[in-house]
Each structure stands twice: as C-alpha cells, then as structure tokens.
Design a protein around this motif. Structure first.
Motif, short mmCIF file in Angstrom:
data_model
loop_
_atom_site.label_atom_id
_atom_site.label_comp_id
_atom_site.label_asym_id
_atom_site.label_seq_id
_atom_site.Cartn_x
_atom_site.Cartn_y
_atom_site.Cartn_z
N ALA A 103 0.83 -1.20 0.00
CA ALA A 103 0.00 0.00 0.00
C ALA A 103 0.87 1.25 0.00
CB ALA A 103 -0.95 0.00 1.20
N THR A 113 2.06 3.35 -5.39
CA THR A 113 1.63 2.56 -6.55
C THR A 113 0.41 1.73 -6.19
OG1 THR A 113 3.95 2.42 -7.22
CG2 THR A 113 2.43 0.93 -8.32
N GLY A 114 0.49 1.03 -5.05
CA GLY A 114 -0.62 0.17 -4.63
C GLY A 114 -1.90 0.95 -4.41
N VAL A 170 -3.24 -5.62 0.84
CA VAL A 170 -2.47 -6.16 1.97
C VAL A 170 -1.19 -5.34 2.14
CG1 VAL A 170 -1.38 -8.22 2.94
CG2 VAL A 170 -3.31 -8.47 1.36
N GLU A 171 -0.96 -4.88 3.35
CA GLU A 171 0.22 -4.05 3.61
C GLU A 171 0.94 -4.55 4.86
OE1 GLU A 171 2.06 -1.30 2.36
OE2 GLU A 171 3.17 -1.72 4.19
N ALA A 172 2.28 -4.68 4.74
CA ALA A 172 3.07 -5.19 5.88
C ALA A 172 3.19 -4.17 7.00
CB ALA A 172 4.46 -5.58 5.38
N PRO A 191 2.81 4.19 4.18
CA PRO A 191 3.67 4.41 5.34
C PRO A 191 4.52 5.68 5.19
CG PRO A 191 3.95 2.17 4.51
CD PRO A 191 3.01 2.86 3.58
N THR A 195 0.40 -6.77 8.03
CA THR A 195 0.36 -8.19 7.68
C THR A 195 1.11 -8.45 6.37
OG1 THR A 195 -1.84 -8.25 8.66
CG2 THR A 195 -1.21 -10.16 7.34
N PRO A 196 2.33 -8.95 6.44
CA PRO A 196 3.05 -9.22 5.19
C PRO A 196 2.49 -10.40 4.40
CG PRO A 196 4.54 -9.18 7.09
CD PRO A 196 3.13 -9.21 7.63
N PRO A 203 13.20 9.53 -2.77
CA PRO A 203 12.34 8.45 -3.30
C PRO A 203 12.46 8.35 -4.82
CG PRO A 203 11.02 10.37 -2.72
CD PRO A 203 12.42 10.68 -2.29
N PRO A 204 12.25 7.16 -5.35
CA PRO A 204 12.34 6.98 -6.81
C PRO A 204 11.10 7.51 -7.52
CG PRO A 204 11.78 4.90 -5.76
CD PRO A 204 11.92 5.91 -4.66
N VAL A 236 1.42 13.74 -4.52
CA VAL A 236 -0.04 13.58 -4.63
C VAL A 236 -0.34 12.14 -5.03
CG1 VAL A 236 -2.14 14.41 -5.74
CG2 VAL A 236 -0.22 15.98 -5.42
N ALA A 237 -1.25 11.50 -4.34
CA ALA A 237 -1.67 10.14 -4.73
C ALA A 237 -3.11 10.21 -5.18
CB ALA A 237 -1.55 9.20 -3.53
N LYS A 284 -2.53 16.92 -9.40
CA LYS A 284 -1.81 15.81 -10.02
C LYS A 284 -1.90 15.90 -11.55
CE LYS A 284 -1.23 10.91 -10.31
NZ LYS A 284 -0.13 10.19 -9.78
P1 NAD Z 1 6.97 1.50 -2.01
O1 NAD Z 1 8.23 0.84 -1.66
O2 NAD Z 1 6.81 2.94 -1.74
O3 NAD Z 1 5.73 0.76 -1.30
C1 NAD Z 1 5.69 -0.63 -1.18
C2 NAD Z 1 4.79 -1.01 -0.02
O4 NAD Z 1 4.73 -2.42 0.03
C3 NAD Z 1 5.32 -0.53 1.32
O5 NAD Z 1 4.30 0.15 2.00
C4 NAD Z 1 5.72 -1.82 2.03
O6 NAD Z 1 5.53 -1.76 3.43
C5 NAD Z 1 4.79 -2.84 1.38
N1 NAD Z 1 5.31 -4.21 1.46
C6 NAD Z 1 6.58 -4.62 1.31
N2 NAD Z 1 6.67 -5.95 1.51
C7 NAD Z 1 5.41 -6.40 1.76
C8 NAD Z 1 4.85 -7.67 2.02
N3 NAD Z 1 5.59 -8.78 2.06
N4 NAD Z 1 3.52 -7.75 2.22
C9 NAD Z 1 2.75 -6.64 2.17
N5 NAD Z 1 3.23 -5.42 1.94
C10 NAD Z 1 4.54 -5.28 1.74
O7 NAD Z 1 6.75 1.15 -3.58
P2 NAD Z 1 5.81 1.92 -4.64
O8 NAD Z 1 4.46 2.15 -4.10
O9 NAD Z 1 5.94 1.13 -5.90
O10 NAD Z 1 6.50 3.30 -4.82
C11 NAD Z 1 7.86 3.38 -5.28
C12 NAD Z 1 8.26 4.85 -5.28
O11 NAD Z 1 7.53 5.54 -6.28
C13 NAD Z 1 7.95 5.54 -3.97
O12 NAD Z 1 8.97 6.44 -3.69
C14 NAD Z 1 6.67 6.27 -4.26
O13 NAD Z 1 6.53 7.42 -3.47
C15 NAD Z 1 6.83 6.60 -5.72
N6 NAD Z 1 5.51 6.75 -6.37
C16 NAD Z 1 4.95 7.99 -6.32
C17 NAD Z 1 3.71 8.18 -6.89
C18 NAD Z 1 3.10 9.56 -6.83
O14 NAD Z 1 3.80 10.51 -6.46
N7 NAD Z 1 1.83 9.71 -7.13
C19 NAD Z 1 3.04 7.11 -7.50
C20 NAD Z 1 3.64 5.85 -7.51
C21 NAD Z 1 4.89 5.68 -6.93
#
Ligand code: NAD
Length: 389
Positions: free
Chosen positions: A161, A164-165, A195-197, A203, A228-229, A308-309, A345-346, A372
């Motif tokens: 979550a 992207t999620g 599902v979010e760990a 976070p 919950t991973p 952040p990427p 912004v999400a 956005k």
């Molecule tokens: P992320 O790493 O930010 O989020 C991944 C999430 O998955 C985390 O919350 C993590 O706790 C969870 N996770 C990890 N292992 C897990 C497991 N085993 N079970 C359940 N949950 C688990 O990845 P992302 O969302 O792809 O984002 C990547 C980067 O791109 C971030 O820096 C994000 O801010 C950025 N992004 C920004 C935007 C935007 O600005 N609108 C949109 C998409 C992505």
C-alpha cells in the motif's frame, strides 16, 4: 571533434537529460545518442489507469521520435546488455556503442524480497505492457466468471500500500463495479483487498491525509489488511504471515522496487537494493564520465533518508546530469544535486486524490486530483509532448 554522449534509458531521467543537454550544446560540441528498449516514453505515474481500462496505451505513452523531432539527438531502439567502463563501451542486444560520457538511466525493477511464488504468480505494474496484461486478465476473470462461478476470479488482491498500490486500488475500486455490470457479474461478489506489511497504508505519509484516503477507499468497498506481510503466493492462493490465506486468481504486487541488475553487473558500486552509489554531482562513484540517475541510483537527502524513486526527482536528476556533463566538457565547476521538492499527490481513483504540497499545504478531493493532473501536463509541456501525444 564532437564528444559522444550516450544516454541509456528514455524514462523521466534519461529523456529529460537528453533534451536538456541538447539545449545546452551545439552539434559541433556533442553527439547525443539516446537508447531505449521501446520506441515510446512511458508516463509511468499514470499506469494505474490503463491497468483497469480507464485509459488506453496511447494515453500513457509518447513516441520518442515525435519528441525528438529534428533535434540533434539520435535515437537507438535496443536493449542494454552490459557496460564496459574501462573500454568506454556499451553492449546492446544488436549493437555496440562507444562513449566519451555515459548516462545510465535504466530505472528500476520489482523487488520480490525472495517471497516464494511471488514473482511467478503475481502481476506487476512497472510498464504499459504490464498494465495491459493486468487489464486483460481482469477482463478475462469477469468474462469467464459466469461459466464456472469460481469466486477466486472475483477476488482481487493488491500487495503493498505504497503510492503505486493505493493509486491502483483507487482505480480498481472505481472500475470493478463498472466491469461487473458490463459482464453481468454480481457486484456484491467482488472483493478488492489491499495487503500491507506496515502498520498503516502509505507508510510515512501525512497521517491526516492517509486517514482520508483510507475512509474514501473503504467507502468504495476496499478491504485493507494492514500490519500483515504477504509471505507466499501459489496459483489461486495468497498466504499471509498470520497464517490466513486469500483465494484469489489475481495478485498484483506493488511491494517495492530495486535497481536494474546491469548496473551492479557492470561493476558500479551499489547498495543492497542494487541502486548505484553516486557522488553529489550524480556521477557513479570513482567515475568522472559516468552519470547514474533516476531510479537506478541511490542518493541521500539532507534528512539522511534516500530520495524516493519518483518522476519528480528523476527529472531533476536528468537536468542536473545534463548541466554537469556540459560543465565537465567545458572544465567548469559542477553543480551539486539539490532538488526542489514539490510534495506528493496520490490519486484515489477518478477525480479524487490526496496531496501533501510543501511543508504545510494539504489538498484533498477534486482539488488534489487537479494538482496531479496539472503536474502531468506541466511535464508533457516540458518534454514538448503536449501537442504530439
Ligand atoms: P513502495 O516501496 O513505496 O511501497 C511498497 C509497499 O509495500 C510498502 O508500503 C511496504 O511496506 C509494502 N510491502 C513490502 N513488503 C510487503 C509484504 N511482504 N507484504 C505486504 N506489503 C509489503 O513502492 P511503490 O508504491 O511502488 O512506490 C515506489 C516509489 O515511487 C515511492 O517512492 C513512491 O513514493 C513513488 N511513487 C509515487 C507516486 C506519486 O507521487 N503519485 C506514485 C507511484 C509511486
């Protein structure tokens, strides 16, 4: 003789770097070669829309040749295999390119954390092709449900979550009821589970905005399982650390990213998640003519946490690398990477978003959605794609 600058990857970082370098230099000074796997640039920040059929591929891609037009940037469509730093040569699948200056902007790939079955049995959302696969699969699930009435076809799980999620969940929450009506599937049978760990969704993001996002998504039927991973995935079953399982034919994994392997394999110094270590001018450590930018690199912000990427950071890295390549050629002082952070912004689906803008400003609902949208159009204008896409 013109110096040869090879830029690997036409994502946000690489494309902007090529365009900025083109502006700064003359054809007598440099030959710019931009290498990309596809002949289009992807608006990765919008991929959640084609993933559910809300938009089409043409809405989230821009032809690279149309952006480059008559500019002095040569486009090579090919795949990078390896980089030989000592020989200053890049091996592509169908070609070899020598360089005076190299920019590596190859992005990131999905991080699976070694979770059994996850790579094999989940979808990911890092390219328009992957978004298309998700859309086709969701449609197949709904289309075929009335033949066998298998409930796992109507249970959709998003793992992770982060931004992207959540953006994907928001889009699914809007589109699944519409698709259910289209394929004559009972709406109340559809389950959308995120599902979010970590103990909270998104976070690290502003807690007040996170609460608004959660409420809005729950009101549209999303079920959150937090703290919950995901620990294993098998065909049709997602296993959680609690021992619970979810019967689902659709697991979409958005749990994180890592650097592209070619960077470490080519001998650049990387951190544990495969992202290259760079100096304050975005050059690969111990290299004076190689820049590594975008999701492929790892840079600590003044607060001690990595940048952040994001597209926002990547485009600024692209600009900075262009300036520093130019400065290196002219033997003038390089510029430290010091990005301007405009907040995040999400989107939460159609016409709704949450945004943290600057230190104190927050936006929600339609206003945040417009922010956005505006940033997308600002970017398209920057790369000269507004009238061409
Ligand atoms: P992320 O790493 O930010 O989020 C991944 C999430 O998955 C985390 O919350 C993590 O706790 C969870 N996770 C990890 N292992 C897990 C497991 N085993 N079970 C359940 N949950 C688990 O990845 P992302 O969302 O792809 O984002 C990547 C980067 O791109 C971030 O820096 C994000 O801010 C950025 N992004 C920004 C935007 C935007 O600005 N609108 C949109 C998409 C992505």
């Amino acid at each position: 003789m013109a110096k040869k600058v090879v830029i690997l990857g036409a994502g946000y970082a690489g494309l902007v770097c090529a365009l900025e370098l083109n502006k700064l230099t003359t054809a007598q000074e440099v030959e710019i070669i931009l290498v990309n796997k596809h002949d289009y640039h992807q608006l990765v920040t919008q991929l959640h829309e084609p993933a559910v059929g809300a938009k089409e591929q043409k809405d989230v891609t821009v032809s690279i040749n149309s952006i480059l037009g008559a500019k002095k940037i040569k486009f090579v469509q090919d795949v990078v295999v390896s980089i030989d730093k000592a020989a200053q040569e890049v091996t592509l699948e169908h070609n070899k390119l020598s360089y005076d200056y190299l920019v590596v902007a190859l992005g990131s790939e999905t991080e699976y954390f070694g979770i059994p079955g996850l790579k094999e049995y989940s979808f990911t959302l890092k390219s328009v092709n992957q978004a298309n696969r998700i859309r086709e699969h969701i449609e197949d699930c709904l289309k075929s449900y009335n033949q066998d009435k298998k409930d796992s076809k109507l249970t959709f799980v998003v793992g992770g979550a982060g931004f992207t999620g959540i953006e994907l969940v928001g889009e699914l929450a809007d589109m699944l009821p519409k698709l259910a009506a289209q394929y004559n599937v009972p709406k109340d049978k559809i389950k959308l589970i995120n599902v979010e760990a970590a103990p909270m969704i998104l976070p690290g993001f502003d807690e007040e905005l996170v609460a608004i996002a959660k409420k809005s998504l729950e009101a549209r039927g999303v079920k959150f399982i937090i703290g919950t991973p995901v620990v294993q995935v098998e065909p049709g079953v997602v296993h959680l650390k609690t021992g619970d399982t979810i019967s689902s034919d659709t697991m979409i994994w958005t749990g994180g990213v890592r650097g592209i392997p070619v960077v470490a394999e080519s001998g650049f110094q990387t951190e544990p998640r495969g992202r290259a270590k760079v100096d304050e001018y975005m050059r690969a450590l111990d290299e004076k003519n190689v820049w590594i930018i975008g999701d492929s690199c790892f840079v600590l912000a003044p607060n001690g946490r990595p940048y952040p990427p994001t597209a926002q950071i990547s485009t600024q890295m692209g600009e900075n690398a262009a300036v520093n390549i130019y400065s290196s050629m002219k033997h003038i002082k390089l510029e430290k990477f010091n990005p301007v952070l405009l907040g995040a912004v999400a989107s939460l689906g159609r016409k709704e978003a949450i945004g943290s803008l600057g230190k104190k400003m927050k936006a929600t609902g339609w206003l945040a959605y417009r922010v956005k949208d505006a940033s997308k159009y600002r970017y398209l204008a920057k790369i000269g794609a507004l009238l061409k896409s």
